[in-house]
Design a protein around this motif. Structure first.
Motif, PDB file in Angstrom:
ATOM      1  N   ARG A   1      25.466  47.564 -49.269  1.00  0.00           N
ATOM      2  CA  ARG A   1      25.890  48.542 -48.180  1.00  0.00           C
ATOM      3  C   ARG A   1      25.336  50.418 -48.048  1.00  0.00           C
ATOM      4  O   ARG A   1      24.399  50.530 -47.683  1.00  0.00           O
ATOM      5  N   ILE A   2      24.758  50.335 -50.010  1.00  0.00           N
ATOM      6  CA  ILE A   2      24.205  52.061 -49.756  1.00  0.00           C
ATOM      7  C   ILE A   2      22.513  51.551 -49.105  1.00  0.00           C
ATOM      8  O   ILE A   2      21.472  52.689 -49.311  1.00  0.00           O
ATOM      9  N   ALA A   3      21.783  50.497 -49.726  1.00  0.00           N
ATOM     10  CA  ALA A   3      20.923  50.259 -49.833  1.00  0.00           C
ATOM     11  C   ALA A   3      20.229  50.287 -48.163  1.00  0.00           C
ATOM     12  O   ALA A   3      19.764  50.510 -47.458  1.00  0.00           O
ATOM     13  N   ALA A   4      21.994  49.845 -47.262  1.00  0.00           N
ATOM     14  CA  ALA A   4      21.287  49.661 -45.494  1.00  0.00           C
ATOM     15  C   ALA A   4      21.651  50.555 -45.744  1.00  0.00           C
ATOM     16  O   ALA A   4      20.753  51.707 -44.253  1.00  0.00           O
ATOM     17  N   LEU A   5      22.822  51.491 -46.032  1.00  0.00           N
ATOM     18  CA  LEU A   5      22.714  53.529 -44.969  1.00  0.00           C
ATOM     19  C   LEU A   5      21.084  54.270 -45.655  1.00  0.00           C
ATOM     20  O   LEU A   5      20.856  55.088 -45.334  1.00  0.00           O
TER      21      LEU A   5
END
Ligand SMILES: *Cc1c(COP(=O)(O)O)cnc(C)c1O
Length: 441
Positions: A236-240
């Protein structure tokens, strides 16, 4: 305690704790030091922390990241074990600190950790605490809400400073651990909802000169023993990060939090290489500086709590009553947690024994360390060790039932030192005053 699987045998506990072994007359030995000798010298209850174990685990963690060529800065979560001697050991291993209060910030600085190696997390930072952090120009403040962001920006501008910050993201992921130590679900109080991040990120970069926004932080929970939540959270962090960058915003730092669990009982706790692999897979190609904030994994197995049997009470069950209580180690009462127990005297055999409840002296039914545990026969005066007490142990102690805080000893190779002497009853009483009007007629 709620598990239906049989308890691990003493031998299994020893296998899981390579820093502990039985050595004939010296009894249970931790990294070369006889725990019986320490209990005799310093009395009980007594906490023992091994600098060697701390160092070994610190290196093992760093090696796991190094093996994957990951540029990871390690910060120790001070709330797990806040003694300055422990912070000093870890600082010498190259660790920074993750703090969650002004008090912890002061401790970390006092232990010689450089301000730029300190990260400040926590959802209720007061203006005073934020000012302290800004004044010392610490490495990073993890902002947990829009409200805090505005307060911080205003404070920093008033002080004519610029605070380095990251947004703590609430990724809405269940860490699959005890609900009292789960922090990354939408209903938990921590972090900023991940779908609110992009708009806030832009606003911060354009409208808030008091802060320098460097990236994102996430901490999902504690005592996590499966890979899934880590992977989902970091994905999720990488996508953000990708979304932010596509919209022209710069992200240079990602703080991956803590949470790596240990085998207290028979958990199949993954090694740090799992964490390194997951971080490498999910965040490794973003070209960011990475940070981790482990607490429990480093400190828990480095410490034990020693207690002495006051009485063995024969009732509906056999109760082994010891002189350490939930005021010393609250985890079993608070989280239903399971701690290994080993007698300090070398047992004749490590397979079976009596079935007992090991309890503390506090007037609360929850003051129980073990239910229906198989232990070698124990009698009045015998000594025991509660294992994996180096994290969330001393730091959560209280003086409930007017029981003074216990002594703390550090062992380090051949050396040992009393690093916190036992509080005295006089000291406990000295902090109180009785108003004049109650005592003068
Ligand atoms: C408690 C905490 C940690 C450490 O958690 P462990 O499970 O002890 O590794 C790290 N970061 C934050 C923000 C925390 O609140």
């Amino acid at each position: 305690m709620t598990s239906t699987r049989p308890d691990p045998t003493l031998q299994t506990l020893l296998n899981n704790h390579p820093n502990l072994s039985y050595e004939g007359d010296r009894g249970l030995v931790m990294d070369g030091t006889s725990l019986t000798d320490l209990a005799t010298q310093h009395d009980t209850p007594c906490w023992v922390i091994s600098a060697d174990t701390l160092r070994r685990r610190a290196r093992a963690l760093q090696d796991a990241f190094r093996a994957r060529d990951l540029p990871v800065h390690c910060h120790f979560a001070v709330k797990a074990q806040d003694h300055q001697a422990c912070l000093t050991v870890l600082a010498q291993c190259g660790f920074g600190a993750d703090v969650v209060s002004g008090g912890e910030l002061r401790r970390a600085l006092a232990a010689g950790i450089r301000a730029r190696d300190i990260v400040f997390s926590g959802i209720g930072k007061t203006d005073k605490e934020l000012e302290l952090a800004i004044r010392h120009q610490i490495g990073q403040i993890n902002v947990e809400s829009v409200e805090e962001l505005h307060r911080l920006d205003a404070l920093a501008r008033k002080m004519q400073q610029r605070a380095r910050i990251a947004f703590r993201v609430n990724p809405d992921i269940d860490a699959q651990t005890h609900s009292k130590i789960t922090t990354g679900r939408a209903e938990d109080k921590f972090g900023i909802a991940h779908d609110a991040i992009p708009a806030l990120y832009r606003k911060t970069m354009t409208d808030m000169p008091g802060v320098e926004l460097v990236g994102l932080a996430v901490h999902l929970g504690s005592q996590m023993v499966t890979e899934g939540p880590f992977r989902k959270g970091y994905e999720r962090i990488a996508a953000l990060v990708r979304t932010l960058r596509e919209n022209g915003m710069s992200v240079t730092d990602i703080d991956c939090g803590g949470g790596l669990g240990i085998p207290y009982r028979d958990e199949q706790a993954p090694p740090p290489s799992m964490l390194a692999d997951v971080i490498a897979d999910t965040l490794g190609d973003l070209g960011v500086r990475l940070h981790v904030e482990p607490g429990r994994w480093l400190a828990a197995p480095s410490g034990v709590l020693l207690g002495r049997v006051i009485d063995v009470k024969e009732a509906a069950r056999r109760f082994v009553i010891i002189d350490a209580g939930m005021n010393d180690l609250v985890r079993p009462a608070m989280y239903d947690s399971w701690h290994g127990i080993l007698p300090l005297r070398t047992p004749e055999d490590t397979t079976g024994g009596d079935v007992v409840d090991v309890v503390g002296p506090i007037c609360e039914s929850s003051d129980i360390f073990a239910r229906q545990r198989h232990l070698p026969p124990l009698k009045k005066g015998d000594l025991i060790a509660l294992l994996d007490a180096g994290a969330y142990g001393t730091v959560m102690s209280s003086t409930y039932n007017s029981r003074p805080l216990a002594a703390q000893v550090m062992i380090d190779g051949q050396r040992q030192a009393l690093i916190r002497r036992r509080q005295t009853l006089d000291e406990l009483l000295a902090q109180e005053t009785i108003p004049d009007w109650l005592t003068t007629p």
